[in-house]
Design a protein around this motif. Structure first.
Motif, PDB file in Angstrom:
ATOM      1  N   GLU A 117      -1.987  -4.860   5.517  1.00  0.00           N
ATOM      2  CA  GLU A 117      -2.574  -4.962   4.187  1.00  0.00           C
ATOM      3  C   GLU A 117      -3.796  -4.070   4.094  1.00  0.00           C
ATOM      4  O   GLU A 117      -4.591  -3.965   5.034  1.00  0.00           O
ATOM      5  N   LEU A 118      -3.941  -3.415   2.953  1.00  0.00           N
ATOM      6  CA  LEU A 118      -5.101  -2.588   2.653  1.00  0.00           C
ATOM      7  C   LEU A 118      -5.754  -3.156   1.394  1.00  0.00           C
ATOM      8  O   LEU A 118      -5.163  -3.119   0.306  1.00  0.00           O
ATOM      9  N   LEU A 119      -6.954  -3.697   1.556  1.00  0.00           N
ATOM     10  CA  LEU A 119      -7.650  -4.356   0.458  1.00  0.00           C
ATOM     11  C   LEU A 119      -8.781  -3.472  -0.043  1.00  0.00           C
ATOM     12  O   LEU A 119      -9.569  -2.946   0.750  1.00  0.00           O
ATOM     13  N   ARG A 120      -8.883  -3.347  -1.365  1.00  0.00           N
ATOM     14  CA  ARG A 120     -10.017  -2.615  -1.922  1.00  0.00           C
ATOM     15  C   ARG A 120     -11.300  -3.363  -1.584  1.00  0.00           C
ATOM     16  O   ARG A 120     -11.393  -4.584  -1.782  1.00  0.00           O
ATOM     17  N   ALA A 121     -12.281  -2.638  -1.086  1.00  0.00           N
ATOM     18  CA  ALA A 121     -13.468  -3.317  -0.550  1.00  0.00           C
ATOM     19  C   ALA A 121     -14.693  -2.432  -0.677  1.00  0.00           C
ATOM     20  O   ALA A 121     -14.611  -1.226  -0.945  1.00  0.00           O
ATOM     21  N   ARG A 122     -15.838  -3.043  -0.455  1.00  0.00           N
ATOM     22  CA  ARG A 122     -17.104  -2.333  -0.305  1.00  0.00           C
ATOM     23  C   ARG A 122     -18.037  -3.225   0.492  1.00  0.00           C
ATOM     24  O   ARG A 122     -17.771  -4.430   0.656  1.00  0.00           O
ATOM     25  N   ALA A 136     -11.694  -8.783  -6.585  1.00  0.00           N
ATOM     26  CA  ALA A 136     -11.300 -10.139  -6.963  1.00  0.00           C
ATOM     27  C   ALA A 136      -9.791 -10.316  -7.046  1.00  0.00           C
ATOM     28  O   ALA A 136      -9.280 -11.414  -6.830  1.00  0.00           O
ATOM     29  N   SER A 137      -9.057  -9.255  -7.347  1.00  0.00           N
ATOM     30  CA  SER A 137      -7.602  -9.355  -7.476  1.00  0.00           C
ATOM     31  C   SER A 137      -6.931  -8.375  -6.532  1.00  0.00           C
ATOM     32  O   SER A 137      -7.419  -7.266  -6.323  1.00  0.00           O
ATOM     33  N   GLU A 138      -5.780  -8.773  -5.970  1.00  0.00           N
ATOM     34  CA  GLU A 138      -5.004  -7.875  -5.125  1.00  0.00           C
ATOM     35  C   GLU A 138      -3.898  -7.177  -5.905  1.00  0.00           C
ATOM     36  O   GLU A 138      -3.096  -6.445  -5.324  1.00  0.00           O
ATOM     37  N   GLY A 139      -3.843  -7.380  -7.213  1.00  0.00           N
ATOM     38  CA  GLY A 139      -2.801  -6.759  -8.015  1.00  0.00           C
ATOM     39  C   GLY A 139      -2.868  -5.242  -7.959  1.00  0.00           C
ATOM     40  O   GLY A 139      -3.928  -4.656  -8.177  1.00  0.00           O
ATOM     41  N   SER A 140      -1.711  -4.604  -7.693  1.00  0.00           N
ATOM     42  CA  SER A 140      -1.718  -3.151  -7.518  1.00  0.00           C
ATOM     43  C   SER A 140      -1.791  -2.408  -8.839  1.00  0.00           C
ATOM     44  O   SER A 140      -1.850  -1.175  -8.851  1.00  0.00           O
ATOM     45  N   GLY A 141      -1.792  -3.122  -9.966  1.00  0.00           N
ATOM     46  CA  GLY A 141      -1.990  -2.471 -11.252  1.00  0.00           C
ATOM     47  C   GLY A 141      -3.433  -2.497 -11.718  1.00  0.00           C
ATOM     48  O   GLY A 141      -3.759  -1.910 -12.758  1.00  0.00           O
ATOM     49  N   ARG A 142      -4.308  -3.175 -10.968  1.00  0.00           N
ATOM     50  CA  ARG A 142      -5.721  -3.304 -11.355  1.00  0.00           C
ATOM     51  C   ARG A 142      -6.480  -2.050 -10.917  1.00  0.00           C
ATOM     52  O   ARG A 142      -7.149  -2.017  -9.890  1.00  0.00           O
ATOM     53  N   THR A 143      -6.373  -0.994 -11.719  1.00  0.00           N
ATOM     54  CA  THR A 143      -6.987   0.284 -11.373  1.00  0.00           C
ATOM     55  C   THR A 143      -8.505   0.177 -11.296  1.00  0.00           C
ATOM     56  O   THR A 143      -9.148   0.945 -10.568  1.00  0.00           O
ATOM     57  N   SER A 144      -9.092  -0.764 -12.019  1.00  0.00           N
ATOM     58  CA  SER A 144     -10.554  -0.911 -11.988  1.00  0.00           C
ATOM     59  C   SER A 144     -11.052  -1.195 -10.580  1.00  0.00           C
ATOM     60  O   SER A 144     -12.180  -0.832 -10.223  1.00  0.00           O
TER      61      SER A 144
END
Length: 671
Positions: free
Chosen positions: A613-618, A629-637
């Protein structure tokens, strides 16, 4: 496990005693006698060994676990000792490492000596202070050894043993700990699993095994390290003996002898976080396949230094001249021949030497000449006195003190000698590399032509950016910008609808590589996957990755096609994780995968094994990795919010706040 006594040690390689008050990042040892636990803190390894020896004196059937690596990646032991056996390295270290009762030790000097036995730079790195032969930072090259052991592909967040210092380092513990275990074997009858037993259930009275406390949630305790050894001891107590034998499903007896294994790291179970009934390709296999097929696919050209930034060197570069080309002055001051000075004031010779304006002629013996920083040393000058250490009056110079011979001068070639190798082939030229090339006498360099890579969007629903209907084509501008950031030559192939003939025509342009988005799954309108199966060559399809399972890697004639998912988050992560290293190698820059930071998690997540898994993070203000907050791959934000990715390996295992995770900054992905 049927042992009367289980001892679990969280070790340390500290060079001085840890604080008197029990603290983290120190030695904690838990002794579990049939479920009754005792945990202790030790300031020194000497004190900890005293207690462990006393426990072994009890004569109980004992399992003794330590949290450092018992082996090194394949090839290290044999090249160092002539035997492909970790225990040979243990004995080698025991004969060389000194570990005093106050924790003082010479592990960094020993590591530097080990590096000297291998070509290139490394494999060990991480010295807290400059030390010849041991890089402070990861500048290794050409040592010829793998980065990881096989077991570390199956263990979450395991750090390579080559790193000796800084956050997440485990290499020092391995050097110190295995040397100590070699001495333990010399004075006691102990058996090492799996180096001596293979992947069999040991029947020895005392068995020593490598453990990894991060596999288990810590038990309640004020100090996490203590809670981890308690939890590990309890897990081993409850574990079946098959923990000793199951690794043979993925590892050979040769791996057991040379690299070792972590007790409790098991092959992936059948309870996977992936849909059943399909074949899913592990991420590691996809990368290995890409690496095997990624040869340079560009020619070369010569460009001036002013146009060379970001280009890939076509071959190694040697210095055309020395830098500096002549001996010169390092300061503003006065130059003279040291051996010719007589006591008293020194006569000043008329004239001066300046950078770019050398002094014509020679400086007479016993005389001094005004000289400025960077000026070539005239004949008759071998020493320079600082101008603030001298006073000139009436044509004579008075020195406060005569400096030693050669003071404040720089020899020719001090930085680089003519003919020295200065830049390796395949290097991506940075501003500092251009400075070095110029100093070494180059005005132009032979570089690889930029790799041309196409970007193609597919799907009837996709509309141009700015349109007020349909699904905005967020992928194409993003991917074109990514390719440009990687120093490649992006080619905009536009957008095609769900039409197999139009798709085939768009792909047929003779480019070395193309990134497509959409159509890579197995739905009714997934034309890319059907077209590639019918008329191309599919190399990989359905990758065990979240986000990004519908990833297709294929060949269309002579074009490498990366069939990325349509959702922007999945397209971004797949391009960064898979396309970048392959395209980089095709561009002549060599294969390079990102190097993660090991940081505490600021999140909790429950996970089943089966996929990466690759999670958007900072990173937050405390240096912890927080995820979107969301793992949805359509959440471009979430892509714009993030500054990197958290990489969670396929072995699964829950993540809690404070657990170490792999964080990959976008800079490691060239973005």
């Amino acid at each position: 496990m049927d042992h009367d006594l289980i001892v679990v040690a969280d070790w340390s390689a500290a060079a001085q005693p840890t604080p008197a008050k029990p603290s983290k990042d120190a030695i904690w040892v838990c002794a579990d006698r049939r479920g009754a636990q005792e945990v202790r803190y030790f300031r020194t390894r000497h004190a900890a060994w005293g207690w462990i020896d006393a426990l072994l004196d009890e004569g109980l059937r004992t399992l003794l676990g330590f949290d450092f690596a018992f082996g090194w990646p394949a090839g290290f032991a044999e090249r160092l000792t002539g035997r492909a056996e970790a225990l040979a390295v243990w004995d080698h270290l025991a004969a060389r490492i000194e570990d005093a009762p106050d924790n003082s030790n010479d592990r960094f000097a020993v590591a530097a000596a080990l590096n000297a036995r291998f070509p290139g730079t490394g494999p060990f790195w991480g010295a807290p202070r400059p030390l010849e032969g041991l890089p402070q930072r990861d500048l290794r090259d050409g040592h010829g050894l793998p980065e990881r052991r096989l077991v570390e592909a199956h263990a979450p967040s395991a750090t390579p043993v080559w790193q000796l210092a800084y956050a997440g380092a485990v290499g020092s513990q391995a050097l110190m700990g295995t040397a100590a275990l070699a001495r333990l074997r010399a004075r006691r009858a102990v058996t090492v699993w799996p180096q001596e037993t293979g992947f069999a259930v040991p029947d020895a009275r005392v068995t020593v095994a490598e453990i990894y406390p991060s596999l288990f949630p810590p038990a309640p305790h004020a100090i996490r390290d203590a809670g981890q050894v308690m939890a590990t001891a309890a897990a081993l107590r409850a574990a079946p003996d098959t923990w000793f034998t199951e690794p043979r499903q993925v590892a050979s007896e040769a791996v057991a002898r040379e690299e070792g294994w972590i007790l409790g790291v098991l092959p992936p179970s059948s309870c996977l976080a992936l849909p059943a009934g399909r074949d899913w390709t592990p991420v590691a296999e996809v990368l290995a396949d890409l690496r095997a097929g990624a040869a340079p696919a560009t020619g070369s050209e010569t460009v001036g230094l002013l146009d060379a930034a970001g280009r890939v060197l076509a071959g190694p570069v040697a210095a055309r001249r020395a830098n500096p080309p002549h001996p010169n002055s390092a300061v503003d001051g006065w130059g003279f021949a040291h051996a010719t000075l007589a006591p008293g004031p020194i006569p000043v010779q008329p004239g001066r030497a300046a950078a770019g304006r050398p002094f014509e002629g020679a400086v007479a013996p016993g005389r001094a000449l005004r000289i400025l920083t960077g000026a070539a040393l005239p004949e008759g000058v071998d020493t320079v006195a600082l101008q603030e250490d001298a006073t000139e009056a009436e044509g004579h110079l008075v020195l406060r003190g005569v400096p030693k011979r050669g003071a404040n001068t720089r020899p020719a070639g001090e930085d680089v000698a003519a003919g020295d190798a200065v830049l390796p082939g395949g290097a991506v030229l940075r501003p500092q590399d251009l400075a070095l090339a110029a100093a070494a006498g180059h005005g132009a360099l032979e570089v690889r032509e930029r790799l041309r890579v196409g970007v193609l969007s597919t799907g009837d629903e996709v509309t141009p950016p700015g349109a007020d209907h349909g699904t905005a084509d967020a992928n194409r501008p993003m991917l074109l910008a990514m390719l440009a950031a990687w120093g490649l030559a992006p080619v905009d192939l536009g957008h095609v609808p769900d039409d197999p003939d139009a798709l085939a025509a768009a792909l047929t342009g003779g480019l070395p590589a193309i990134l497509t988005t959409g159509g890579a799954s197995d739905g009714d309108e997934d034309h890319l996957s059907r077209l590639m199966r019918a008329r191309g060559t599919v190399r990989t399809w359905r990758v065990a990755l979240k986000p990004g399972r519908p990833l297709m890697l294929a060949d269309w004639g002579g074009t490498r096609v990366f069939g990325l998912p349509g959702n922007p988050v999945a397209a971004f992560t797949c391009a960064a994780w898979f396309a970048r290293p392959a395209l980089r190698a095709m561009a002549g820059a060599g294969w390079a995968e990102p190097r993660p930071l090991h940081v505490p998690a600021a999140f909790a997540k429950r996970r089943k094994p089966g996929r990466t898994e690759l999670l958007r993070a900072r990173l937050d203000a405390r240096g912890r990795a927080e995820v979107f907050a969301s793992e949805g791959s359509g959440r471009t934000s979430g892509l714009s919010w993030a500054r990197g990715l958290v990489h969670l390996p396929p072995e699964g295992g829950d993540v809690g706040p404070g657990d170490l995770v792999d964080y990959v900054p976008f800079a490691e992905l060239g973005l």
